[in-house]
Design an enzyme around this catalytic site. Sequence first.
Site, PDB file in Angstrom:
ATOM      1  N   LEU A 113      33.983 -19.714  -2.463  1.00  0.00           N
ATOM      2  CA  LEU A 113      33.345 -18.859  -3.474  1.00  0.00           C
ATOM      3  C   LEU A 113      33.681 -19.447  -4.841  1.00  0.00           C
ATOM      4  O   LEU A 113      34.793 -19.941  -5.046  1.00  0.00           O
ATOM      5  CB  LEU A 113      33.938 -17.441  -3.368  1.00  0.00           C
ATOM      6  N   HIS A 155      43.107  -1.204 -18.338  1.00  0.00           N
ATOM      7  CA  HIS A 155      42.918  -2.648 -18.136  1.00  0.00           C
ATOM      8  C   HIS A 155      43.802  -3.132 -16.984  1.00  0.00           C
ATOM      9  O   HIS A 155      43.378  -3.944 -16.163  1.00  0.00           O
ATOM     10  CB  HIS A 155      43.249  -3.421 -19.415  1.00  0.00           C
ATOM     11  N   ASP A 175      33.112  -2.487 -16.959  1.00  0.00           N
ATOM     12  CA  ASP A 175      33.291  -1.579 -18.099  1.00  0.00           C
ATOM     13  C   ASP A 175      33.848  -0.226 -17.663  1.00  0.00           C
ATOM     14  O   ASP A 175      33.615   0.219 -16.545  1.00  0.00           O
ATOM     15  CB  ASP A 175      31.939  -1.399 -18.807  1.00  0.00           C
TER      16      ASP A 175
HETATM   17  C1  IPE Z   1      31.283  -5.313 -22.312  1.00  0.00           C
HETATM   18  O1  IPE Z   1      31.915  -4.097 -22.470  1.00  0.00           O
HETATM   19  C2  IPE Z   1      32.293  -6.411 -22.267  1.00  0.00           C
HETATM   20  C3  IPE Z   1      33.153  -6.434 -21.091  1.00  0.00           C
HETATM   21  C4  IPE Z   1      33.081  -5.650 -20.069  1.00  0.00           C
HETATM   22  C5  IPE Z   1      34.151  -7.464 -21.101  1.00  0.00           C
HETATM   23  P1  IPE Z   1      32.089  -3.422 -23.901  1.00  0.00           P
HETATM   24  O2  IPE Z   1      32.826  -2.167 -23.696  1.00  0.00           O
HETATM   25  O3  IPE Z   1      32.665  -4.386 -24.868  1.00  0.00           O
HETATM   26  O4  IPE Z   1      30.563  -3.147 -24.302  1.00  0.00           O
HETATM   27  P2  IPE Z   1      29.954  -2.171 -25.403  1.00  0.00           P
HETATM   28  O5  IPE Z   1      30.716  -2.394 -26.669  1.00  0.00           O
HETATM   29  O6  IPE Z   1      30.119  -0.784 -24.912  1.00  0.00           O
HETATM   30  O7  IPE Z   1      28.514  -2.571 -25.497  1.00  0.00           O
HETATM   31  C1  IPE Z   2      36.016  -2.924 -20.226  1.00  0.00           C
HETATM   32  O1  IPE Z   2      36.515  -1.641 -20.405  1.00  0.00           O
HETATM   33  C2  IPE Z   2      37.068  -3.984 -20.445  1.00  0.00           C
HETATM   34  C3  IPE Z   2      36.874  -4.766 -21.672  1.00  0.00           C
HETATM   35  C4  IPE Z   2      35.852  -4.700 -22.491  1.00  0.00           C
HETATM   36  C5  IPE Z   2      37.919  -5.730 -21.977  1.00  0.00           C
HETATM   37  P1  IPE Z   2      36.559  -0.967 -21.824  1.00  0.00           P
HETATM   38  O2  IPE Z   2      37.856  -1.280 -22.469  1.00  0.00           O
HETATM   39  O3  IPE Z   2      35.356  -1.335 -22.629  1.00  0.00           O
HETATM   40  O4  IPE Z   2      36.513   0.562 -21.440  1.00  0.00           O
HETATM   41  P2  IPE Z   2      35.670   1.699 -22.155  1.00  0.00           P
HETATM   42  O5  IPE Z   2      34.249   1.257 -22.170  1.00  0.00           O
HETATM   43  O6  IPE Z   2      36.214   1.851 -23.536  1.00  0.00           O
HETATM   44  O7  IPE Z   2      35.908   2.893 -21.304  1.00  0.00           O
HETATM   45 MG    MG Z   3      33.489  -0.545 -22.776  1.00  0.00          MG
END
Ligand code: IPE
Ligand code: IPE
Ligand code: MG
Length: 248
Positions: free
Chosen positions: A134, A40, A23
């Site tokens: 792995l 991303h 995240d």
């Molecule tokens: C969790 O992250 C999902 C992934 C890392 C793929 P999110 O950014 O979607 O989670 P929330 O919405 O903050 O809980």
């Molecule tokens: C995690 O990073 C990747 C996915 C959920 C696909 P985020 O896109 O949720 O990044 P933040 O949390 O908004 O910074």
């Molecule tokens: Mg996020």
Amino acid sequence: MPTNIASVDDKLKIPEHIAIIMDGNGRWAQAQGKGRVAGHKAGVNSVRAVVKGARKAGVKALTLFAFSSENWQRPEQEVSVLMDLFMYVLTKEVKRLHKNNICFKVIGDLSRFSDKLQKSIRKSEQLTADNTELVLSVAANYGGRWDITNAAKQLATQVQDNEISLDDITENSLNEHTCLAKLPPLDLLIRTGGDYRISNFLLWQAAYAEFYFTEVLWPDFDEKAFEKAIEVFDQRERRFGKTGEQVK
Ligand code: IPE
Ligand code: IPE
Ligand code: MG
């Protein structure tokens, strides 16, 4: 073929199975004045870093949360870029994974993905199926509640078809129908990005996992950061319901 890479630290207790909620991509990009998508893209480098770190440390299974069942609610353009990126990684990176003897799997409800993406996933899984260094599982359109519901449905169908009886539904038999059932139990769950929640990731599998939360945003999470998480894990005392004296 075994690869000769020096282990992280021979004395460390190494988790057999690590999962990561990757995240913080969006915030990383925004902090640099870029669009979320740049985060991303940068995050792919961190995936390479943790795969390398996992191999070095001798981890057996690495499970990465790439796209949750709730992430479809994001702006259409972001979802579409994530799908393209997934396709790109499948075509560009899987060959390298194969060369490194890594078994690649995707977990989640794949039916919502395009035919092209589904085909590419299946092809990648088949190519790497016999690799032993792995197991790298990528969770895409995955939700922990979906996983448990899916397992329950499969058992219910077997009861309905008189293949098993109600008493055959046990924690063990349900577990067998969840994703990752063939892997060692989850030892360590890492979440980057500074939030302290599980966001519907491995609800069933995390029952006795150790949690490690870090403020580091995913694109900044490198091999060093990964090694640090393993060092912290080494210091944890896992009691599984017993007393500290019992597990000493
Ligand atoms: C969790 O992250 C999902 C992934 C890392 C793929 P999110 O950014 O979607 O989670 P929330 O919405 O903050 O809980
Ligand atoms: C995690 O990073 C990747 C996915 C959920 C696909 P985020 O896109 O949720 O990044 P933040 O949390 O908004 O910074
Ligand atoms: Mg996020």
